[in-house]
Design a protein around this motif. Structure first.
Motif, PDB file in Angstrom:
ATOM      1  N   GLY A 145     -16.928  -1.401   3.669  1.00  0.00           N
ATOM      2  CA  GLY A 145     -18.193  -0.709   3.858  1.00  0.00           C
ATOM      3  C   GLY A 145     -18.425   0.259   2.719  1.00  0.00           C
ATOM      4  O   GLY A 145     -17.535   0.517   1.915  1.00  0.00           O
ATOM      5  N   ASN A 146     -19.633   0.800   2.663  1.00  0.00           N
ATOM      6  CA  ASN A 146     -19.970   1.710   1.570  1.00  0.00           C
ATOM      7  C   ASN A 146     -19.331   3.074   1.715  1.00  0.00           C
ATOM      8  O   ASN A 146     -18.790   3.619   0.760  1.00  0.00           O
ATOM      9  CB  ASN A 146     -21.488   1.856   1.442  1.00  0.00           C
ATOM     10  N   ASP A 147     -19.414   3.641   2.902  1.00  0.00           N
ATOM     11  CA  ASP A 147     -18.910   5.001   3.085  1.00  0.00           C
ATOM     12  C   ASP A 147     -18.239   5.153   4.437  1.00  0.00           C
ATOM     13  O   ASP A 147     -18.895   5.463   5.427  1.00  0.00           O
ATOM     14  CB  ASP A 147     -20.062   6.016   2.984  1.00  0.00           C
ATOM     15  N   PHE A 148     -16.957   4.902   4.477  1.00  0.00           N
ATOM     16  CA  PHE A 148     -16.170   5.231   5.660  1.00  0.00           C
ATOM     17  C   PHE A 148     -14.798   5.691   5.189  1.00  0.00           C
ATOM     18  O   PHE A 148     -14.382   5.400   4.076  1.00  0.00           O
ATOM     19  CB  PHE A 148     -16.085   4.059   6.656  1.00  0.00           C
ATOM     20  N   ASN A 149     -14.135   6.424   6.033  1.00  0.00           N
ATOM     21  CA  ASN A 149     -12.830   6.967   5.685  1.00  0.00           C
ATOM     22  C   ASN A 149     -11.746   6.064   6.264  1.00  0.00           C
ATOM     23  O   ASN A 149     -11.568   6.016   7.485  1.00  0.00           O
ATOM     24  CB  ASN A 149     -12.707   8.388   6.239  1.00  0.00           C
ATOM     25  N   PRO A 150     -11.015   5.323   5.410  1.00  0.00           N
ATOM     26  CA  PRO A 150      -9.963   4.432   5.904  1.00  0.00           C
ATOM     27  C   PRO A 150      -8.881   5.165   6.705  1.00  0.00           C
ATOM     28  O   PRO A 150      -8.330   4.606   7.646  1.00  0.00           O
ATOM     29  CB  PRO A 150      -9.375   3.808   4.637  1.00  0.00           C
ATOM     30  N   ASP A 151      -8.607   6.425   6.345  1.00  0.00           N
ATOM     31  CA  ASP A 151      -7.595   7.190   7.091  1.00  0.00           C
ATOM     32  C   ASP A 151      -8.063   7.477   8.520  1.00  0.00           C
ATOM     33  O   ASP A 151      -7.271   7.405   9.459  1.00  0.00           O
ATOM     34  CB  ASP A 151      -7.263   8.496   6.368  1.00  0.00           C
ATOM     35  N   GLU A 152      -9.346   7.797   8.678  1.00  0.00           N
ATOM     36  CA  GLU A 152      -9.890   8.017  10.020  1.00  0.00           C
ATOM     37  C   GLU A 152      -9.847   6.730  10.841  1.00  0.00           C
ATOM     38  O   GLU A 152      -9.557   6.766  12.036  1.00  0.00           O
ATOM     39  CB  GLU A 152     -11.320   8.547   9.937  1.00  0.00           C
ATOM     40  N   PHE A 153     -10.147   5.595  10.194  1.00  0.00           N
ATOM     41  CA  PHE A 153     -10.080   4.303  10.887  1.00  0.00           C
ATOM     42  C   PHE A 153      -8.652   4.012  11.333  1.00  0.00           C
ATOM     43  O   PHE A 153      -8.418   3.566  12.447  1.00  0.00           O
ATOM     44  CB  PHE A 153     -10.614   3.182   9.985  1.00  0.00           C
ATOM     45  N   THR A 154      -7.682   4.311  10.469  1.00  0.00           N
ATOM     46  CA  THR A 154      -6.268   4.116  10.802  1.00  0.00           C
ATOM     47  C   THR A 154      -5.887   4.938  12.029  1.00  0.00           C
ATOM     48  O   THR A 154      -5.237   4.426  12.954  1.00  0.00           O
ATOM     49  CB  THR A 154      -5.371   4.503   9.604  1.00  0.00           C
ATOM     50  N   LYS A 155      -6.301   6.196  12.059  1.00  0.00           N
ATOM     51  CA  LYS A 155      -6.007   7.056  13.211  1.00  0.00           C
ATOM     52  C   LYS A 155      -6.693   6.545  14.474  1.00  0.00           C
ATOM     53  O   LYS A 155      -6.117   6.590  15.559  1.00  0.00           O
ATOM     54  CB  LYS A 155      -6.443   8.494  12.924  1.00  0.00           C
ATOM     55  N   LEU A 156      -7.914   6.058  14.329  1.00  0.00           N
ATOM     56  CA  LEU A 156      -8.686   5.578  15.468  1.00  0.00           C
ATOM     57  C   LEU A 156      -8.012   4.396  16.161  1.00  0.00           C
ATOM     58  O   LEU A 156      -7.922   4.352  17.387  1.00  0.00           O
ATOM     59  CB  LEU A 156     -10.095   5.181  15.007  1.00  0.00           C
ATOM     60  N   ILE A 157      -7.515   3.435  15.364  1.00  0.00           N
ATOM     61  CA  ILE A 157      -6.914   2.234  15.972  1.00  0.00           C
ATOM     62  C   ILE A 157      -5.388   2.305  16.040  1.00  0.00           C
ATOM     63  O   ILE A 157      -4.759   1.440  16.643  1.00  0.00           O
ATOM     64  CB  ILE A 157      -7.361   0.942  15.267  1.00  0.00           C
ATOM     65  N   ASN A 158      -4.802   3.310  15.389  1.00  0.00           N
ATOM     66  CA  ASN A 158      -3.353   3.498  15.398  1.00  0.00           C
ATOM     67  C   ASN A 158      -2.590   2.271  14.885  1.00  0.00           C
ATOM     68  O   ASN A 158      -1.586   1.860  15.455  1.00  0.00           O
ATOM     69  CB  ASN A 158      -2.868   3.886  16.800  1.00  0.00           C
ATOM     70  N   ILE A 159      -3.100   1.697  13.798  1.00  0.00           N
ATOM     71  CA  ILE A 159      -2.440   0.582  13.111  1.00  0.00           C
ATOM     72  C   ILE A 159      -2.407   0.939  11.631  1.00  0.00           C
ATOM     73  O   ILE A 159      -3.445   1.272  11.045  1.00  0.00           O
ATOM     74  CB  ILE A 159      -3.183  -0.753  13.320  1.00  0.00           C
ATOM     75  N   THR A 160      -1.236   0.879  11.032  1.00  0.00           N
ATOM     76  CA  THR A 160      -1.091   1.197   9.617  1.00  0.00           C
ATOM     77  C   THR A 160      -1.564   0.025   8.767  1.00  0.00           C
ATOM     78  O   THR A 160      -1.119  -1.104   8.961  1.00  0.00           O
ATOM     79  CB  THR A 160       0.377   1.519   9.289  1.00  0.00           C
ATOM     80  N   PRO A 161      -2.461   0.288   7.809  1.00  0.00           N
ATOM     81  CA  PRO A 161      -2.936  -0.804   6.956  1.00  0.00           C
ATOM     82  C   PRO A 161      -1.895  -1.192   5.912  1.00  0.00           C
ATOM     83  O   PRO A 161      -0.995  -0.409   5.591  1.00  0.00           O
ATOM     84  CB  PRO A 161      -4.169  -0.200   6.287  1.00  0.00           C
ATOM     85  N   THR A 162      -2.053  -2.397   5.382  1.00  0.00           N
ATOM     86  CA  THR A 162      -1.235  -2.822   4.251  1.00  0.00           C
ATOM     87  C   THR A 162      -1.670  -2.044   3.011  1.00  0.00           C
ATOM     88  O   THR A 162      -0.851  -1.648   2.190  1.00  0.00           O
ATOM     89  CB  THR A 162      -1.400  -4.332   4.018  1.00  0.00           C
ATOM     90  N   SER A 163      -2.989  -1.828   2.903  1.00  0.00           N
ATOM     91  CA  SER A 163      -3.542  -1.027   1.814  1.00  0.00           C
ATOM     92  C   SER A 163      -4.947  -0.584   2.207  1.00  0.00           C
ATOM     93  O   SER A 163      -5.547  -1.135   3.132  1.00  0.00           O
ATOM     94  CB  SER A 163      -3.573  -1.817   0.501  1.00  0.00           C
ATOM     95  N   SER A 164      -5.436   0.408   1.488  1.00  0.00           N
ATOM     96  CA  SER A 164      -6.797   0.884   1.717  1.00  0.00           C
ATOM     97  C   SER A 164      -7.282   1.573   0.451  1.00  0.00           C
ATOM     98  O   SER A 164      -6.493   1.920  -0.422  1.00  0.00           O
ATOM     99  CB  SER A 164      -6.855   1.839   2.909  1.00  0.00           C
ATOM    100  N   ASN A 165      -8.584   1.758   0.364  1.00  0.00           N
ATOM    101  CA  ASN A 165      -9.158   2.489  -0.759  1.00  0.00           C
ATOM    102  C   ASN A 165     -10.499   3.080  -0.350  1.00  0.00           C
ATOM    103  O   ASN A 165     -11.096   2.659   0.634  1.00  0.00           O
ATOM    104  CB  ASN A 165      -9.325   1.597  -1.990  1.00  0.00           C
ATOM    105  N   VAL A 166     -10.930   4.064  -1.128  1.00  0.00           N
ATOM    106  CA  VAL A 166     -12.254   4.650  -0.938  1.00  0.00           C
ATOM    107  C   VAL A 166     -13.080   4.390  -2.193  1.00  0.00           C
ATOM    108  O   VAL A 166     -12.537   4.229  -3.282  1.00  0.00           O
ATOM    109  CB  VAL A 166     -12.190   6.171  -0.635  1.00  0.00           C
ATOM    110  N   ARG A 167     -14.381   4.336  -1.986  1.00  0.00           N
ATOM    111  CA  ARG A 167     -15.299   4.078  -3.098  1.00  0.00           C
ATOM    112  C   ARG A 167     -15.111   5.152  -4.163  1.00  0.00           C
ATOM    113  O   ARG A 167     -14.960   6.335  -3.858  1.00  0.00           O
ATOM    114  CB  ARG A 167     -16.730   4.068  -2.581  1.00  0.00           C
ATOM    115  N   GLY A 168     -15.071   4.710  -5.421  1.00  0.00           N
ATOM    116  CA  GLY A 168     -14.904   5.627  -6.541  1.00  0.00           C
ATOM    117  C   GLY A 168     -13.462   5.835  -6.964  1.00  0.00           C
ATOM    118  O   GLY A 168     -13.191   6.363  -8.030  1.00  0.00           O
TER     119      GLY A 168
END
Length: 127
Positions: free
Chosen positions: A17-40
């Motif tokens: 997505g354009n603007d969401f916080n991957p860390d907040e999503f991780t906390k929300l679902i309580n699953i650690t991602p393999t990787s994540s990034n933010v725009r920019g």
């Protein structure tokens, strides 16, 4: 199964997505991602440095020596099934998209099966 040149399969879930916080999503679902990034954020590339143009959260089963996809889809269901309604709501609220990918490494004449169980289809249909 050919043990000298096994078939390797990997299943990936990518939320973008354009603007969401991957860390907040991780906390929300309580699953650690393999990787994540933010725009920019800077991308380490062997070709030329550049920046991510979107935010993303990625989960991968990693490559597994399996002959059919059933093992990986069961693993995916075990991890994500109870979280699918939360993920669906997050995607709508944040105007994000989900993509599921299956990556195959095939050796010689090995022919893996790529089929989906009703349970797996029901699970991914929720998002």
């Amino acid at each position: 199964m050919n043990t000298e040149y096994p078939t390797l399969l990997k299943l990936k879930l990518n939320i973008t997505g354009n603007d969401f916080n991957p860390d907040e999503f991780t906390k929300l679902i309580n699953i650690t991602p393999t990787s994540s990034n933010v725009r920019g954020m800077g991308v380490n590339s062997r070709w030329k440095p550049h920046e991510w143009k979107w935010c993303s959260w990625r989960f991968s089963t990693g490559y597994k020596k399996v002959f059919d996809l059933d093992h990986l889809t069961k693993e995916f269901i075990d991890i994500f099934d109870e979280k699918m309604d939360i993920i669906h709501d997050f995607l709508k609220k944040n105007t994000c998209e989900a993509q599921i990918s299956i990556i195959l490494k095939i050796w010689h004449t090995t022919i893996p099966a790529v089929c989906f169980t009703p349970e797996f289809l029901a699970c991914i249909h929720k998002i």
